[in-house]
Design a protein around this motif. Structure first.
Motif, PDB file in Angstrom:
ATOM      1  N   SER A 386       0.571   2.969   4.888  1.00  0.00           N
ATOM      2  CA  SER A 386       1.241   1.793   4.339  1.00  0.00           C
ATOM      3  C   SER A 386       2.436   1.411   5.201  1.00  0.00           C
ATOM      4  CB  SER A 386       1.689   2.071   2.902  1.00  0.00           C
ATOM      5  OG  SER A 386       0.566   2.243   2.053  1.00  0.00           O
ATOM      6  N   ASN A 408      -4.801   4.053  -2.335  1.00  0.00           N
ATOM      7  CA  ASN A 408      -3.399   4.012  -2.745  1.00  0.00           C
ATOM      8  C   ASN A 408      -2.477   3.330  -1.731  1.00  0.00           C
ATOM      9  OD1 ASN A 408      -4.083   5.449  -5.119  1.00  0.00           O
ATOM     10  ND2 ASN A 408      -3.966   7.383  -3.966  1.00  0.00           N
ATOM     11  N   THR A 410       0.433   0.958  -0.732  1.00  0.00           N
ATOM     12  CA  THR A 410       1.635   0.607  -1.493  1.00  0.00           C
ATOM     13  C   THR A 410       2.512  -0.350  -0.702  1.00  0.00           C
ATOM     14  OG1 THR A 410       2.865   2.505  -0.616  1.00  0.00           O
ATOM     15  CG2 THR A 410       1.669   2.823  -2.694  1.00  0.00           C
ATOM     16  N   LEU A 411       3.335  -1.080  -1.445  1.00  0.00           N
ATOM     17  CA  LEU A 411       4.364  -1.930  -0.863  1.00  0.00           C
ATOM     18  C   LEU A 411       5.721  -1.326  -1.185  1.00  0.00           C
ATOM     19  CD1 LEU A 411       3.028  -5.459  -1.943  1.00  0.00           C
ATOM     20  CD2 LEU A 411       2.833  -4.398   0.319  1.00  0.00           C
ATOM     21  N   TYR A 430      -4.577  -1.710  -3.254  1.00  0.00           N
ATOM     22  CA  TYR A 430      -3.315  -1.812  -3.986  1.00  0.00           C
ATOM     23  C   TYR A 430      -3.604  -1.745  -5.485  1.00  0.00           C
ATOM     24  CZ  TYR A 430      -1.260  -3.261   0.425  1.00  0.00           C
ATOM     25  OH  TYR A 430      -0.829  -3.292   1.725  1.00  0.00           O
ATOM     26  N   LEU A 433       1.810  -4.009  -8.077  1.00  0.00           N
ATOM     27  CA  LEU A 433       2.780  -4.782  -7.333  1.00  0.00           C
ATOM     28  C   LEU A 433       4.167  -4.396  -7.820  1.00  0.00           C
ATOM     29  CD1 LEU A 433       1.136  -8.344  -7.352  1.00  0.00           C
ATOM     30  CD2 LEU A 433       1.039  -6.602  -5.557  1.00  0.00           C
ATOM     31  N   ILE A 448      -4.855 -10.771  -2.336  1.00  0.00           N
ATOM     32  CA  ILE A 448      -4.883  -9.307  -2.356  1.00  0.00           C
ATOM     33  C   ILE A 448      -6.324  -8.907  -2.619  1.00  0.00           C
ATOM     34  CG2 ILE A 448      -3.942  -7.219  -3.399  1.00  0.00           C
ATOM     35  CD1 ILE A 448      -1.550  -8.846  -4.320  1.00  0.00           C
ATOM     36  N   SER A 451      -9.627  -4.261  -2.875  1.00  0.00           N
ATOM     37  CA  SER A 451      -8.951  -3.253  -3.683  1.00  0.00           C
ATOM     38  C   SER A 451      -9.885  -2.842  -4.809  1.00  0.00           C
ATOM     39  CB  SER A 451      -7.649  -3.828  -4.253  1.00  0.00           C
ATOM     40  OG  SER A 451      -7.110  -2.985  -5.238  1.00  0.00           O
ATOM     41  N   LEU A 454      -5.938  -4.321  -9.025  1.00  0.00           N
ATOM     42  CA  LEU A 454      -4.575  -4.156  -9.529  1.00  0.00           C
ATOM     43  C   LEU A 454      -4.617  -3.834 -11.018  1.00  0.00           C
ATOM     44  CD1 LEU A 454      -2.883  -7.227  -7.803  1.00  0.00           C
ATOM     45  CD2 LEU A 454      -2.366  -4.827  -7.330  1.00  0.00           C
TER      46      LEU A 454
END
Length: 615
Positions: A386, A408, A410-411, A430, A433, A448, A451, A454
């Protein structure tokens, strides 16, 4: 000729001494003249000049003395006026002997030839200071020899000769050197030499253009008011390969005023050393679509660079640490460069405004990438890790996308500090958020994807009310109710698993397109019919059992695909869409034939799909 005169005098004296009684009939003397002597003859052949033969006489030339080798000969030894070929610098005594019956007589002739001489002529041609075009005066053959350092010589005669043996040559010197050039030629066993000295100047830009085969063709280059070459464009021109061979083409160093160099799509397999050695004024450099695998450490010498394009070079692997010296670099395009890592010094190019690292598989971004405060566009690579925490420091960022492999993704928690972001495309797994994400209030385009979905979206997501386009993969029963605040949204695409749309989705007055297929959607809220600008709806393979009764209020609906749901009845209001709805798919639902017939009657101008394979 002198022998004949002595013979006559002798006969006269003997006759005068005899008494009358002793005297017998006098036989006339028999003598000949071999002709004049020839001294210091410049050419190596001479026509002899003996008296012509009389009837019944025969003659023969022979050599009494002098160097005799293959080239020495009489063209016709029986001809009194034959041509004699001798050797330069030699003296010959020739015998001419004539026979008449039983009588014979002879005479001698002396022939001397001037020594062999040669010279070197400077041929008028180009005025390049490191080149000299020469012609050596040649006889049978010759040879050039050079004392001192020079680059090479090239024969010009096109006669299949080895360059060093060609009497017409172009000598390529090194700049600011002195060499001694000698031409030696042979005539038989004799030789002569001549020498000149050549003191070269500096390489000239015209020399480089000539080697590139673009001299006097301004399509490929531009000069400034001083006549200096400041731009070269050789897109896909094979001759550009010589940039990578400075040893063979040192003249290229003269292009030291270059500000723009574009040589993409050429067979360049080694990074051109001349660029980092001599082209320090470069502001724009395009080396894309080539084949070199490394960039030298002295690449940092190009401190004036503003634009660097090194894309589609699939085996580059990494960049030198010195790239951090490019403080003026604003635009960097390294798409598909085969990069697997970035040096930490990458973060020192603080003037960068645009970076494209697409189609590179890089382990991670530099930890201090946030130092790039002027970066507005980041077209990122595929990352194994990430993004680092400092990414949130890219305060000028407006356009951004990148991919993170593996689970996994991440931001940073403070990702919302990127308050100038307008476009953000995230590819990766992701799951949530960060709460600060809702501070990205300038966002207009958010995607996004790829994934598992979310599971956590900030409740006040609706604060992103400038969003125009939204693509999400989610795994949750409902979206936050604040979604109905995205009043500027025009395109919404949902993937993953979502059972219910926001009750007040009708507030999205500007929505034009909605795609929500295969997400286990169970129903459409009654406010759905308030989406007056909606033109395209795709709700394939869901669990919808009925449509809002007011569906016919969607005045601008052009396409609706509700195939493979559990719908058993179409609201009568759909007849209001007869003039606007052009495509309708209802396959895979629970409709009877009579309902199909009714739809055809209500929507005569609509192309309706009732069945598809696999329904």
């Amino acid at each position: 000729m002198k022998n004949c005169l002595l013979l006559v005098i002798g006969i006269f004296i003997i006759t005068a001494c005899q008494t009358k009684e002793d005297q017998e009939p006098v036989i006339p003397p028999y003598f000949i003249d071999g002709g004049e002597d020839f001294l210091n003859v410049n050419k190596f052949s001479i026509r002899l000049n003996a008296d012509s033969l009389k009837l019944s006489e025969s003659g023969l030339w022979t050599i009494l003395s002098g160097l005799d080798e293959e080239k020495v000969s009489f063209e016709d030894p029986k001809n009194p006026k034959t041509i004699f070929h001798g050797m330069p610098g030699e003296k010959y005594e020739l015998l001419w002997e004539v026979k008449f019956g039983a009588k014979s007589s002879s005479d001698t002739v002396v022939v001397t030839f001037a020594p062999l001489q040669t010279e070197i002529l400077e041929v008028s041609g180009d005025s390049f200071q490191t080149r000299k075009m020469l012609t050596g005066k040649s006889y049978d053959h010759g040879l050039w020899t050079i004392e001192g350092d020079y680059h090479h010589l090239r024969g010009l005669s096109n006669q299949g000769l080895v360059d060093e043996k060609d009497p017409n040559v172009l000598i390529y010197g090194l700049e600011n050197t002195t060499i001694k050039i000698t031409w030696t030629t042979w005539y038989g066993s004799k030789s002569a030499s001549s020498s000149i000295e050549f003191e070269s100047g500096e390489y000239q830009q015209e020399e480089a253009l000539q080697e590139l085969q673009i001299l006097n063709n301004d399509y490929y280059y531009k000069v400034n008011e001083n006549g200096d070459v400041i731009e070269i464009n050789m897109l896909g021109i094979p001759r550009a390969w010589i940039f990578s061979d400075l040893e063979q083409f040192p003249e290229l160093q003269a292009l030291k005023y270059l500000e723009k160099l574009r040589i993409p799509g050429n067979p360049i397999y080694d990074f051109p050393e001349v660029i980092t050695k001599s082209y320090h004024k470069l502001k724009y450099l395009d080396l894309s679509h080539n084949h070199f695998t490394t960039i030298p450490e002295d690449f940092g010498n190009l401190t004036e660079l503003d634009t660097l394009i090194i894309s589609s070079i699939p085996n580059l692997s990494t960049l030198p640490e010195s790239i951090g010296n490019l403080k003026k670099l604003r635009y960097l395009d390294m798409v598909d460069a085969g990069l697997t890592s970035l040096p930490e010094s990458f973060s020192e190019m603080t003037n960068l405004n645009y970076v494209s690292l697409e189609l590179n598989n890089i382990a991670k971004l530099p930890e201090q990438i946030g130092n790039l405060k002027n970066l507005e566009t980041f077209r990122g690579p595929v990352l194994s890790e990430s993004i680092p925490a400092s990414f949130s420091d890219l305060s000028s960022l407006k356009f951004c996308f990148f991919t993170v492999k593996g689970p996994n993704a991440t931001l940073p928690e403070d990702f919302g500090r990127l308050t100038n972001l307008e476009t953000l495309w995230l590819t990766g797994d992701y799951l949530r958020l960060p709460a600060s994400f809702v501070n990205l209030t300038e966002l207009q385009d958010l995607s996004i994807t790829y994934s598992t979905g979310l599971t956590e979206i900030p409740m006040d997501f609706g604060k992103l009310n400038k969003l125009n386009k939204l693509v999400l993969v989610v795994r949750m029963p409902r979206l936050p109710e604040s979604f109905d605040q995205l009043v500027n949204l025009q395109y919404l695409s949902l993937h993953g698993e979502l059972n219910y749309l926001p009750n007040n989705i009708g507030n999205l007055k500007n929505l034009i397109g909605l795609s929500a297929s295969s997400i286990k959607l169970k129903e459409l809220p009654e406010s759905f019919a308030e989406l007056k600008y909606l033109r395209e709806v795709r709700l394939i393979s869901n669990e919808i059992t009925h449509l809002p009764a007011s569906i016919g209020e969607l005045d601008n609906l052009y396409l609706m695909d509700i195939g493979r749901n559990d719908i058993s009845e179409i609201p009568p209001s759909i007849a209001k869409l007869a003039d606007t709805l052009r495509y309708l798919a209802v396959n895979g639902n629970n409709f009877t034939q009579s309902q199909f017939d009714w739809l055809k009657e209500m929507l005569p101008n609509t192309e309706i799909t009732f069945t598809l394979p696999g329904d």
